[in-house]
Write an enzyme that holds these catalytic residues in place. Structure first.
Site, PDB file in Angstrom:
ATOM      1  N   HIS A  51       9.046 -12.617  10.507  1.00  0.00           N
ATOM      2  CA  HIS A  51       9.967 -11.969   9.575  1.00  0.00           C
ATOM      3  C   HIS A  51      11.088 -11.303  10.370  1.00  0.00           C
ATOM      4  O   HIS A  51      11.014 -11.187  11.601  1.00  0.00           O
ATOM      5  CB  HIS A  51       9.227 -10.933   8.702  1.00  0.00           C
ATOM      6  CG  HIS A  51       8.646  -9.789   9.480  1.00  0.00           C
ATOM      7  ND1 HIS A  51       7.295  -9.643   9.714  1.00  0.00           N
ATOM      8  CD2 HIS A  51       9.238  -8.738  10.101  1.00  0.00           C
ATOM      9  CE1 HIS A  51       7.081  -8.551  10.423  1.00  0.00           C
ATOM     10  NE2 HIS A  51       8.251  -7.988  10.686  1.00  0.00           N
TER      11      HIS A  51
HETATM   12  P1  TYD Z   1       2.207  -8.002   7.730  1.00  0.00           P
HETATM   13  O1  TYD Z   1       3.613  -7.663   7.369  1.00  0.00           O
HETATM   14  O2  TYD Z   1       1.663  -9.283   7.192  1.00  0.00           O
HETATM   15  O3  TYD Z   1       2.014  -7.985   9.312  1.00  0.00           O
HETATM   16  P2  TYD Z   1       2.837  -8.795  10.426  1.00  0.00           P
HETATM   17  O4  TYD Z   1       4.275  -8.566  10.180  1.00  0.00           O
HETATM   18  O5  TYD Z   1       2.393  -8.211  11.733  1.00  0.00           O
HETATM   19  O6  TYD Z   1       2.477 -10.234  10.328  1.00  0.00           O
HETATM   20  O7  TYD Z   1       1.312  -6.784   7.259  1.00  0.00           O
HETATM   21  C1  TYD Z   1      -0.027  -6.938   6.851  1.00  0.00           C
HETATM   22  C2  TYD Z   1      -0.270  -6.024   5.649  1.00  0.00           C
HETATM   23  O8  TYD Z   1      -0.163  -4.665   6.010  1.00  0.00           O
HETATM   24  C3  TYD Z   1       0.726  -6.274   4.526  1.00  0.00           C
HETATM   25  O9  TYD Z   1       0.021  -6.322   3.311  1.00  0.00           O
HETATM   26  C4  TYD Z   1       1.606  -5.058   4.543  1.00  0.00           C
HETATM   27  C5  TYD Z   1       0.725  -3.974   5.119  1.00  0.00           C
HETATM   28  N1  TYD Z   1       1.448  -2.953   5.894  1.00  0.00           N
HETATM   29  C6  TYD Z   1       1.494  -1.651   5.412  1.00  0.00           C
HETATM   30  O10 TYD Z   1       0.968  -1.334   4.325  1.00  0.00           O
HETATM   31  N2  TYD Z   1       2.127  -0.703   6.143  1.00  0.00           N
HETATM   32  C7  TYD Z   1       2.725  -0.991   7.331  1.00  0.00           C
HETATM   33  O11 TYD Z   1       3.288  -0.087   7.989  1.00  0.00           O
HETATM   34  C8  TYD Z   1       2.694  -2.348   7.811  1.00  0.00           C
HETATM   35  C9  TYD Z   1       3.358  -2.739   9.095  1.00  0.00           C
HETATM   36  C10 TYD Z   1       2.038  -3.288   7.052  1.00  0.00           C
END
Ligand code: TYD
Length: 136
Positions: A51
């Site tokens: 992302h």
């Molecule tokens: P995700 O965005 O998929 O992780 P990455 O970018 O590392 O692949 O995040 C996993 C889950 O965690 C998603 O449901 C969003 C949640 N999340 C939060 O609630 N708070 C946060 O600060 C972060 C980074 C993620």
């Protein structure tokens, strides 16, 4: 445009007892920290991230182990390896990032300039490329 990412040195105090590092707003961290999250027990076979952020600034520190981070500005890609707790990767531009090659069970600390907001994410690569073209 300023470089959208760069490595920053994190201060280290070293003496007979070992080493100590710290981060404060304004020193080592170029933004006011509003949130911290960390990645651990990562699956070595998989990657994550995939992302870009519209506004969020982040400082990524690999506290133990190592991780590769591929940074893509829509035109070119660069891969850095983070493997030392005295070094941080500061990302403040519109950059697609992917974390992969998690080695030695890394713990990856991510300091953020804002609270979690899904609205700040661009998770679709075609949409990312479209927006990146308007910025170049
Ligand atoms: P995700 O965005 O998929 O992780 P990455 O970018 O590392 O692949 O995040 C996993 C889950 O965690 C998603 O449901 C969003 C949640 N999340 C939060 O609630 N708070 C946060 O600060 C972060 C980074 C993620």
């Amino acid at each position: 445009m300023d470089n959208p990412y760069r490595l920053v040195a994190i201060p280290v105090f070293k003496d007979d007892r070992g080493m100590l590092s710290f981060i404060e707003n304004g020193a080592a961290c170029p933004f006011e920290i509003q949130r911290a999250y960390w990645l651990f027990n990562s699956n070595q076979q998989l990657s994550r991230g995939h992302h870009a952020h519209k506004e969020l600034k982040q400082l990524v520190i690999c506290i133990t182990g190592s991780v590769s981070i591929t940074l893509d500005n829509g035109q070119s890609k660069d891969t850095l390896i983070l493997s030392s707790p005295d070094q941080g990767l500061y990302i403040d531009g519109f950059i697609w990032r992917e974390l992969h090659d998690f080695k030695d069970n890394p713990v990856i600390l991510v300091l953020c300039s804002d609270q979690y907001s899904e609205d700040d994410y661009v998770r679709d690569y075609d949409e990312f490329k479209k927006i990146a073209r308007t910025l170049s």
